[in-house]
Design a protein around this motif. Structure first.
Motif, PDB file in Angstrom:
ATOM      1  N   UNK A  84       9.183   5.007  -3.243  1.00 23.16           N
ATOM      2  CA  UNK A  84       8.983   3.645  -3.758  1.00 23.16           C
ATOM      3  C   UNK A  84      10.157   2.741  -3.389  1.00 23.16           C
ATOM      4  N   UNK A  85      11.373   3.232  -3.620  1.00 22.27           N
ATOM      5  CA  UNK A  85      12.525   2.338  -3.475  1.00 22.27           C
ATOM      6  C   UNK A  85      12.865   2.008  -2.022  1.00 22.27           C
ATOM      7  N   UNK A  86      12.311   2.756  -1.062  1.00 19.29           N
ATOM      8  CA  UNK A  86      12.591   2.422   0.339  1.00 19.29           C
ATOM      9  C   UNK A  86      12.025   1.048   0.719  1.00 19.29           C
ATOM     10  N   UNK A  87      11.080   0.547  -0.082  1.00 18.74           N
ATOM     11  CA  UNK A  87      10.459  -0.752   0.216  1.00 18.74           C
ATOM     12  C   UNK A  87      11.060  -1.890  -0.609  1.00 18.74           C
ATOM     13  N   UNK A  95       0.831  -1.212   0.000  1.00 16.84           N
ATOM     14  CA  UNK A  95       0.000   0.000   0.000  1.00 16.84           C
ATOM     15  C   UNK A  95       0.862   1.257   0.000  1.00 16.84           C
ATOM     16  N   UNK A  96       1.920   1.267   0.798  1.00 15.82           N
ATOM     17  CA  UNK A  96       2.795   2.440   0.859  1.00 15.82           C
ATOM     18  C   UNK A  96       3.593   2.600  -0.432  1.00 15.82           C
ATOM     19  N   UNK A  97       4.020   1.496  -1.027  1.00 20.69           N
ATOM     20  CA  UNK A  97       4.721   1.533  -2.317  1.00 20.69           C
ATOM     21  C   UNK A  97       3.802   2.142  -3.392  1.00 20.69           C
ATOM     22  N   UNK A 146      11.815  -9.122   4.335  1.00 17.82           N
ATOM     23  CA  UNK A 146      10.871  -8.075   4.690  1.00 17.82           C
ATOM     24  C   UNK A 146      10.743  -6.957   3.666  1.00 17.82           C
ATOM     25  N   UNK A 147      11.360  -7.126   2.513  1.00 21.04           N
ATOM     26  CA  UNK A 147      11.305  -6.123   1.447  1.00 21.04           C
ATOM     27  C   UNK A 147      10.844  -6.768   0.144  1.00 21.04           C
TER      28      UNK A 147
END
Length: 125
Positions: free
Chosen positions: A23-26, A9-11, A116-117
Motif C-alpha cells: 500500500x505505502x509504495x503508492x 487499483x494496485x493500492x 504521481x503519488x
C-alpha cells in the motif's frame, strides 16, 4: 488518468491482501489520511510513519476484508471512487459486533495526487 486509476487499483489490491508495504509504495511521504463516518472525522494521520502504524493496527480487526470499486470520477488531481466494502471481524468490537460477524458498507474514497503519488485519502461512509 490511467496512471491514477492503475495506482488506485494496485493500492486497493494491496489493501485487500493486508499488504501494508504494498500500500505505502503508492503514497507520498506527506500522505494525509482521514476516515469520515456520519459526517465526522474519526481518524486522521499525516505522514508515512503514522499511516503505516494505523494500517498495521487496523489489520488486526479483520480476518478478511475486501474493497471493490463500483464507479470512478476523475478531476484534475483528485479521483473519487465508490466502494463496496466487506469484512469479517477477527475480534469483538466495543460497538457490539462480534468476532466472525460480516461487516458490509457502501462508501467512497477520495484520492488526491501529487508528484504521481497519493498525497491524501479520505474514506467516507
Amino acid at each position: 488518468m490511467e496512471d491514477q486509476k492503475n495506482i488506485i487499483e494496485r493500492y486497493i489490491q494491496a489493501y485487500n491482501k493486508f499488504d501494508i508495504n504494498g500500500m505505502i509504495q503508492f503514497l507520498h511521504t506527506d500522505i494525509e489520511f482521514e476516515n469520515i463516518s456520519g459526517g465526522e472525522t474519526d481518524t486522521a494521520t499525516k505522514g508515512i510513519a503514522a499511516f503505516k502504524e494505523l494500517a498495521e493496527a487496523s489489520k488486526q480487526y479483520f480476518v478478511e476484508r475486501h474493497q471493490s470499486v463500483t464507479s470512478w470520477k476523475f478531476e484534475e488531481d483528485k479521483v473519487t471512487v465508490q466502494i463496496d466494502y466487506h469484512g469479517i471481524l477477527a475480534m469483538d468490537l466495543p460497538s457490539g459486533a462480534k468476532k466472525g460477524d460480516a461487516i458490509t458498507m457502501i462508501g467512497q474514497s477520495v484520492f488526491t495526487f501529487k508528484d504521481g503519488l497519493i498525497v491524501k485519502i479520505q474514506d467516507i461512509s
